[in-house]
Motif scaffolding. Sequence first.
Motif, PDB file in Angstrom:
ATOM      1  N   ASP A 148       8.296   3.515  -9.688  1.00 15.14           N
ATOM      2  CA  ASP A 148       9.127   4.524  -8.995  1.00 15.14           C
ATOM      3  C   ASP A 148       9.666   5.564  -9.975  1.00 15.14           C
ATOM      4  OD1 ASP A 148       8.871   3.485  -6.456  1.00 15.14           O
ATOM      5  OD2 ASP A 148      10.831   2.494  -6.411  1.00 15.14           O
ATOM      6  N   SER A 149      10.032   5.122 -11.183  1.00 14.36           N
ATOM      7  CA  SER A 149      10.667   6.045 -12.141  1.00 14.36           C
ATOM      8  C   SER A 149       9.669   6.825 -12.975  1.00 14.36           C
ATOM      9  CB  SER A 149      11.581   5.276 -13.100  1.00 14.36           C
ATOM     10  OG  SER A 149      12.354   4.371 -12.409  1.00 14.36           O
ATOM     11  N   HIS A 150       8.399   6.409 -12.966  1.00 13.84           N
ATOM     12  CA  HIS A 150       7.419   7.069 -13.834  1.00 13.84           C
ATOM     13  C   HIS A 150       6.309   7.794 -13.084  1.00 13.84           C
ATOM     14  CE1 HIS A 150       9.447   4.456 -16.684  1.00 13.84           C
ATOM     15  NE2 HIS A 150       9.060   5.299 -17.611  1.00 13.84           N
ATOM     16  N   ARG A 151       6.359   7.816 -11.729  1.00  9.56           N
ATOM     17  CA  ARG A 151       5.271   8.491 -11.028  1.00  9.56           C
ATOM     18  C   ARG A 151       5.387  10.002 -11.294  1.00  9.56           C
ATOM     19  NH1 ARG A 151       7.757   7.299  -5.416  1.00  9.56           N
ATOM     20  NH2 ARG A 151       9.242   8.992  -5.312  1.00  9.56           N
ATOM     21  N   GLU A 152       4.211  10.657 -11.150  1.00  6.90           N
ATOM     22  CA  GLU A 152       4.142  12.080 -11.504  1.00  6.90           C
ATOM     23  C   GLU A 152       4.942  12.964 -10.536  1.00  6.90           C
ATOM     24  OE1 GLU A 152       0.280  14.518 -12.137  1.00  6.90           O
ATOM     25  OE2 GLU A 152       0.149  12.615 -13.233  1.00  6.90           O
ATOM     26  N   VAL A 153       4.765  12.656  -9.230  1.00  6.69           N
ATOM     27  CA  VAL A 153       5.427  13.483  -8.211  1.00  6.69           C
ATOM     28  C   VAL A 153       6.828  12.939  -7.925  1.00  6.69           C
ATOM     29  CG1 VAL A 153       5.040  14.607  -5.969  1.00  6.69           C
ATOM     30  CG2 VAL A 153       3.144  13.461  -7.117  1.00  6.69           C
ATOM     31  N   VAL A 162      23.459  10.722   7.105  1.00  7.62           N
ATOM     32  CA  VAL A 162      23.368   9.896   5.898  1.00  7.62           C
ATOM     33  C   VAL A 162      21.889   9.594   5.726  1.00  7.62           C
ATOM     34  CG1 VAL A 162      24.019   7.740   4.760  1.00  7.62           C
ATOM     35  CG2 VAL A 162      25.630   8.828   6.328  1.00  7.62           C
ATOM     36  N   MET A 163      21.297  10.085   4.656  1.00  4.50           N
ATOM     37  CA  MET A 163      19.860   9.871   4.457  1.00  4.50           C
ATOM     38  C   MET A 163      19.633   9.013   3.223  1.00  4.50           C
ATOM     39  SD  MET A 163      16.823  12.680   4.595  1.00  4.50           S
ATOM     40  CE  MET A 163      16.973  13.125   6.297  1.00  4.50           C
ATOM     41  N   ASP A 164      18.700   8.089   3.386  1.00  4.42           N
ATOM     42  CA  ASP A 164      18.506   7.078   2.361  1.00  4.42           C
ATOM     43  C   ASP A 164      17.064   7.132   1.848  1.00  4.42           C
ATOM     44  OD1 ASP A 164      17.680   4.496   1.473  1.00  4.42           O
ATOM     45  OD2 ASP A 164      18.368   3.499   3.283  1.00  4.42           O
ATOM     46  N   GLY A 165      16.891   7.161   0.528  1.00 13.45           N
ATOM     47  CA  GLY A 165      15.532   7.238  -0.020  1.00 13.45           C
ATOM     48  C   GLY A 165      15.511   7.183  -1.537  1.00 13.45           C
ATOM     49  N   ARG A 166      14.622   7.990  -2.125  1.00 10.64           N
ATOM     50  CA  ARG A 166      14.509   8.006  -3.595  1.00 10.64           C
ATOM     51  C   ARG A 166      14.732   9.409  -4.158  1.00 10.64           C
ATOM     52  NH1 ARG A 166      13.492   3.675  -1.805  1.00 10.64           N
ATOM     53  NH2 ARG A 166      12.353   1.934  -2.712  1.00 10.64           N
ATOM     54  N   ASP A 167      14.513  10.430  -3.304  1.00  9.42           N
ATOM     55  CA  ASP A 167      14.555  11.826  -3.771  1.00  9.42           C
ATOM     56  C   ASP A 167      15.472  12.671  -2.905  1.00  9.42           C
ATOM     57  OD1 ASP A 167      13.097  11.638  -1.457  1.00  9.42           O
ATOM     58  OD2 ASP A 167      11.551  13.055  -2.051  1.00  9.42           O
ATOM     59  N   ILE A 168      16.419  12.031  -2.237  1.00 10.00           N
ATOM     60  CA  ILE A 168      17.239  12.769  -1.266  1.00 10.00           C
ATOM     61  C   ILE A 168      18.196  13.735  -1.988  1.00 10.00           C
ATOM     62  CG2 ILE A 168      18.694  12.587   0.798  1.00 10.00           C
ATOM     63  CD1 ILE A 168      15.829  11.242   0.956  1.00 10.00           C
ATOM     64  N   GLY A 169      18.903  13.228  -2.997  1.00 13.18           N
ATOM     65  CA  GLY A 169      19.856  14.081  -3.714  1.00 13.18           C
ATOM     66  C   GLY A 169      19.196  15.051  -4.681  1.00 13.18           C
ATOM     67  N   THR A 170      17.949  14.791  -5.045  1.00 13.27           N
ATOM     68  CA  THR A 170      17.271  15.658  -6.014  1.00 13.27           C
ATOM     69  C   THR A 170      16.373  16.697  -5.336  1.00 13.27           C
ATOM     70  OG1 THR A 170      15.616  13.915  -6.214  1.00 13.27           O
ATOM     71  CG2 THR A 170      17.255  14.050  -7.983  1.00 13.27           C
ATOM     72  N   VAL A 171      15.675  16.298  -4.258  1.00 14.49           N
ATOM     73  CA  VAL A 171      14.677  17.193  -3.648  1.00 14.49           C
ATOM     74  C   VAL A 171      15.031  17.588  -2.209  1.00 14.49           C
ATOM     75  CG1 VAL A 171      12.239  17.425  -2.984  1.00 14.49           C
ATOM     76  CG2 VAL A 171      12.847  16.195  -5.074  1.00 14.49           C
ATOM     77  N   VAL A 172      15.334  16.598  -1.381  1.00 17.30           N
ATOM     78  CA  VAL A 172      15.513  16.881   0.052  1.00 17.30           C
ATOM     79  C   VAL A 172      16.806  17.682   0.294  1.00 17.30           C
ATOM     80  CG1 VAL A 172      15.622  15.884   2.380  1.00 17.30           C
ATOM     81  CG2 VAL A 172      14.222  14.780   0.642  1.00 17.30           C
ATOM     82  N   PHE A 173      17.914  17.159  -0.227  1.00 15.47           N
ATOM     83  CA  PHE A 173      19.196  17.862  -0.066  1.00 15.47           C
ATOM     84  C   PHE A 173      19.886  18.021  -1.422  1.00 15.47           C
ATOM     85  CE2 PHE A 173      18.943  15.655   4.200  1.00 15.47           C
ATOM     86  CZ  PHE A 173      18.603  16.809   4.906  1.00 15.47           C
ATOM     87  N   GLY A 184       1.224  14.298  -3.073  1.00 17.22           N
ATOM     88  CA  GLY A 184       2.020  15.521  -2.916  1.00 17.22           C
ATOM     89  C   GLY A 184       2.038  16.042  -1.494  1.00 17.22           C
ATOM     90  N   PHE A 185       0.869  16.045  -0.814  1.00 16.88           N
ATOM     91  CA  PHE A 185       0.844  16.626   0.546  1.00 16.88           C
ATOM     92  C   PHE A 185       1.622  15.768   1.539  1.00 16.88           C
ATOM     93  CE2 PHE A 185      -2.300  13.859   2.526  1.00 16.88           C
ATOM     94  CZ  PHE A 185      -3.139  13.476   1.479  1.00 16.88           C
ATOM     95  N   VAL A 186       1.671  14.452   1.317  1.00 19.36           N
ATOM     96  CA  VAL A 186       2.464  13.580   2.193  1.00 19.36           C
ATOM     97  C   VAL A 186       3.950  13.871   1.953  1.00 19.36           C
ATOM     98  CG1 VAL A 186       3.135  11.183   2.679  1.00 19.36           C
ATOM     99  CG2 VAL A 186       0.729  11.743   2.296  1.00 19.36           C
ATOM    100  N   ARG A 187       4.330  13.959   0.689  1.00 20.48           N
ATOM    101  CA  ARG A 187       5.743  14.199   0.360  1.00 20.48           C
ATOM    102  C   ARG A 187       6.205  15.539   0.917  1.00 20.48           C
ATOM    103  NH1 ARG A 187       7.471  10.084  -2.595  1.00 20.48           N
ATOM    104  NH2 ARG A 187       9.546  10.968  -2.403  1.00 20.48           N
ATOM    105  N   ARG A 188       5.370  16.579   0.763  1.00 23.11           N
ATOM    106  CA  ARG A 188       5.783  17.908   1.246  1.00 23.11           C
ATOM    107  C   ARG A 188       6.063  17.877   2.746  1.00 23.11           C
ATOM    108  NH1 ARG A 188       2.351  19.583  -2.759  1.00 23.11           N
ATOM    109  NH2 ARG A 188       0.506  19.581  -1.442  1.00 23.11           N
ATOM    110  N   CYS A 241       0.813  -1.233   0.000  1.00 22.82           N
ATOM    111  CA  CYS A 241       0.000   0.000   0.000  1.00 22.82           C
ATOM    112  C   CYS A 241       0.839   1.273   0.000  1.00 22.82           C
ATOM    113  CB  CYS A 241      -0.908   0.023   1.237  1.00 22.82           C
ATOM    114  SG  CYS A 241      -2.237  -1.172   1.147  1.00 22.82           S
ATOM    115  N   VAL A 242       2.165   1.141   0.164  1.00 18.07           N
ATOM    116  CA  VAL A 242       2.980   2.349   0.367  1.00 18.07           C
ATOM    117  C   VAL A 242       3.139   3.203  -0.896  1.00 18.07           C
ATOM    118  CG1 VAL A 242       5.201   1.130   0.148  1.00 18.07           C
ATOM    119  CG2 VAL A 242       5.105   3.220   1.439  1.00 18.07           C
ATOM    120  N   SER A 243       3.162   2.583  -2.075  1.00 14.42           N
ATOM    121  CA  SER A 243       3.392   3.381  -3.300  1.00 14.42           C
ATOM    122  C   SER A 243       2.349   4.477  -3.508  1.00 14.42           C
ATOM    123  CB  SER A 243       3.459   2.486  -4.533  1.00 14.42           C
ATOM    124  OG  SER A 243       4.642   1.779  -4.500  1.00 14.42           O
TER     125      SER A 243
END
Length: 230
Positions: A189-194, A130-141, A110-114, A102-104
Amino acid sequence: MKKITIAFDGHSSCGKSTMAKKLAEELGYLYVDTGAMYRAVTLYALQQGLMDATSKQINEAALQEALGQIQITQKQEGGKVKTYLNGVCVEDEIRQMRVSSCVSPIAALGFVRRQLVAFQQAMGKEGGIVMDGRDIGTVVFPNAELKVFVTASSKVRAQRRLLELQAKGDTSLTLEEVQRNIEERDYIDSHREVTPLVQAPDAKLLDNSEMTIPEQNALVLQWAKEAMGE
Ligand code: DC
């Protein structure tokens, strides 16, 4: 010595978390597993009846309102990182299939991600993380001093995942089924809108298909030392 920010992103089942955790340990840095945060929000939505596990329907308005009442923390206990949801350890529950499946859709809101991104940025304000995820180098830091993008061939990842499942006594899946599931998740993961999963242009690519765990640990430690100016 300067405390830097290290971002780990990449595909699922490529040993990213183990490597990131080990690096944090070596450097005496805080390790943060952001996937666990998306999983904790998912568990909360399921527990509160804000998401239907079968249809995957989400009561978005109610979840958005409830987000302010969710407190997620991570504690390092005996070499392991445990996730707490409103003071209760949920480490085992968030790894169960009910949450994984159910996590995807939750991570695509968007509101959860923000909300989670703001929380993650606050955690890393001082560096030494050290932060691990999918958007750390692009969005978070986006200004992280070191960004690592981890991948491996889907076949190698499937073989590793199958061994893990078998070690837990689950022999119900074939290699082909596990590989198909991994390729499907890569696609979603690679094709989602947000904020889809993409390698940041300044991230170092680590393809560990042909590497041992000690080899990859040594490589990221060397990269970290270079980034710290050692
Ligand atoms: O890494 P993981 O399997 O525990 O991640 C769980 C889910 O959360 C997965 O669907 C990807 C998503 N995720 C995300 O969208 N952004 C992050 N920073 C971390 C995880």
